[in-house]
Write a protein that holds these residues in place. Structure first.
Motif, mmCIF file in Angstrom:
data_model
loop_
_atom_site.group_PDB
_atom_site.id
_atom_site.type_symbol
_atom_site.label_atom_id
_atom_site.label_comp_id
_atom_site.label_asym_id
_atom_site.label_seq_id
_atom_site.Cartn_x
_atom_site.Cartn_y
_atom_site.Cartn_z
ATOM 1 N N PHE A 1 0.839 -1.192 0.000
ATOM 2 C CA PHE A 1 0.000 0.000 0.000
ATOM 3 C C PHE A 1 0.873 1.241 0.000
ATOM 4 C CE2 PHE A 1 -2.662 -3.232 1.926
ATOM 5 C CZ PHE A 1 -3.852 -3.060 1.229
ATOM 6 N N PRO A 2 0.661 2.129 -0.966
ATOM 7 C CA PRO A 2 1.432 3.380 -0.949
ATOM 8 C C PRO A 2 0.901 4.321 0.129
ATOM 9 C CG PRO A 2 -0.145 3.396 -2.759
ATOM 10 C CD PRO A 2 -0.246 2.046 -2.106
ATOM 11 N N VAL A 3 1.793 4.834 0.922
ATOM 12 C CA VAL A 3 1.429 5.852 1.899
ATOM 13 C C VAL A 3 1.643 7.215 1.265
ATOM 14 C CG1 VAL A 3 1.927 6.823 4.177
ATOM 15 C CG2 VAL A 3 2.010 4.342 3.834
ATOM 16 N N LEU A 4 2.824 7.427 0.684
ATOM 17 C CA LEU A 4 3.156 8.694 0.027
ATOM 18 C C LEU A 4 4.074 8.445 -1.156
ATOM 19 C CD1 LEU A 4 4.078 10.927 3.092
ATOM 20 C CD2 LEU A 4 2.002 11.076 1.715
ATOM 21 N N ASP A 5 3.962 9.308 -2.152
ATOM 22 C CA ASP A 5 4.932 9.303 -3.244
ATOM 23 C C ASP A 5 5.393 10.741 -3.468
ATOM 24 O OD1 ASP A 5 3.001 10.609 -4.866
ATOM 25 O OD2 ASP A 5 2.310 8.727 -5.708
ATOM 26 N N ALA A 6 6.308 10.924 -4.401
ATOM 27 C CA ALA A 6 6.877 12.258 -4.635
ATOM 28 C C ALA A 6 5.803 13.280 -4.976
ATOM 29 C CB ALA A 6 7.928 12.191 -5.734
ATOM 30 N N ASP A 7 4.791 12.875 -5.726
ATOM 31 C CA ASP A 7 3.727 13.814 -6.095
ATOM 32 C C ASP A 7 2.950 14.316 -4.883
ATOM 33 O OD1 ASP A 7 4.337 13.797 -8.761
ATOM 34 O OD2 ASP A 7 2.800 12.341 -9.313
ATOM 35 N N ASP A 8 2.820 13.472 -3.868
ATOM 36 C CA ASP A 8 2.114 13.919 -2.659
ATOM 37 C C ASP A 8 2.839 15.078 -1.996
ATOM 38 O OD1 ASP A 8 -0.056 12.096 -2.692
ATOM 39 O OD2 ASP A 8 1.286 10.519 -2.002
ATOM 40 N N ARG B 1 4.558 17.265 -3.556
ATOM 41 C CA ARG B 1 4.459 18.444 -4.434
ATOM 42 C C ARG B 1 3.031 18.967 -4.563
ATOM 43 N NH1 ARG B 1 8.667 15.762 -7.974
ATOM 44 N NH2 ARG B 1 6.968 14.432 -8.619
ATOM 45 N N TYR B 2 2.053 18.057 -4.666
ATOM 46 C CA TYR B 2 0.706 18.474 -5.056
ATOM 47 C C TYR B 2 -0.392 18.206 -4.025
ATOM 48 C CZ TYR B 2 3.133 18.354 -9.524
ATOM 49 O OH TYR B 2 4.039 18.546 -10.531
ATOM 50 N N ASN B 3 -0.149 17.357 -3.086
ATOM 51 C CA ASN B 3 -1.181 17.004 -2.111
ATOM 52 C C ASN B 3 -0.747 17.438 -0.720
ATOM 53 O OD1 ASN B 3 -2.871 15.703 -4.034
ATOM 54 N ND2 ASN B 3 -1.553 13.908 -3.964
ATOM 55 N N SER B 4 -1.517 17.062 0.250
ATOM 56 C CA SER B 4 -1.173 17.318 1.639
ATOM 57 C C SER B 4 -0.571 16.038 2.210
ATOM 58 C CB SER B 4 -2.425 17.717 2.420
ATOM 59 O OG SER B 4 -2.139 17.783 3.788
ATOM 60 N N PRO B 5 0.754 15.918 2.238
ATOM 61 C CA PRO B 5 1.363 14.652 2.656
ATOM 62 C C PRO B 5 0.995 14.247 4.074
ATOM 63 C CG PRO B 5 3.032 16.361 2.466
ATOM 64 C CD PRO B 5 1.767 16.934 1.931
ATOM 65 N N TRP B 6 0.858 15.195 4.975
ATOM 66 C CA TRP B 6 0.503 14.834 6.346
ATOM 67 C C TRP B 6 -0.894 14.216 6.385
ATOM 68 C CZ3 TRP B 6 2.149 19.255 10.173
ATOM 69 C CH2 TRP B 6 3.524 19.488 10.060
ATOM 70 N N LEU B 7 -1.815 14.793 5.625
ATOM 71 C CA LEU B 7 -3.177 14.256 5.593
ATOM 72 C C LEU B 7 -3.190 12.879 4.940
ATOM 73 C CD1 LEU B 7 -6.234 14.554 6.027
ATOM 74 C CD2 LEU B 7 -6.332 15.665 3.787
#
Length: 160
Positions: free
Chosen positions: A78-85, A87-93
């Motif tokens: 299961f991906p938790v985070l990737d590089a795009d998160d 840059r473009y998303n809220s990684p903490w969320l």
């Protein structure tokens, strides 16, 4: 229990009582995004076992890897985070809600009504609570607690 009912009836916060201590877990969004999901799941494991879920978890890749932050949960990646998160998303969320949504799938498969709900997801004071959805629904319907202070089901960004 009667003391808690009286406290809530007097305007007290229903999700801050001793009966919930063993099903309430600190879910600091920053810590989770920086590799802390295994720690959170380790804390949740005894409570989850009571509801029929045994977690086997390991980190496949950490944030420093090209693949991002990926976990193996009970034999599935299961991906938790990737590089795009970052840059473009809220990684903490995302690092909060994505893994907890997986736990909810496991709880559903175990046949228990209990689900993981979040409060302040993605924030430093975030919490994960194992609750019966009927309790949350009743509190929400009562109008006594504002939306920000009412637990919600983790909803990851599904545009992945």
């Amino acid at each position: 229990m009667d003391d808690q009912r009286r406290e809530v009836a007097a305007g007290g916060y229903p999700f801050n009582c001793a009966v919930l201590d063993d099903v309430t877990f600190r879910a600091d969004g920053e810590d989770l995004a920086e590799g802390g999901v295994e720690d959170l799941f380790g804390e949740m494991a005894p409570a989850l076992r009571r509801f029929g879920v045994t977690l086997r978890i390991r980190t496949v890749c950490g944030n420093g890897d090209e693949e991002g932050y990926v976990l193996d949960i009970n034999g599935c990646r299961f991906p938790v985070l990737d590089a795009d998160d970052w840059r473009y998303n809220s990684p903490w969320l995302e690092a909060t809600v994505r893994p907890l949504a997986v736990v909810n799938d496991l709880l559903a498969a175990a046949g228990t009504p209990v689900r993981v709900f979040t409060l302040y997801a993605g924030e430093n004071d975030g919490l994960a609570l194992l609750l019966d959805p009927a309790v949350v629904h009743t509190v929400r319907r009562s109008g006594l607690v504002d939306d920000r202070n009412t637990p919600e089901l983790p909803r990851p960004n599904r545009d992945r």
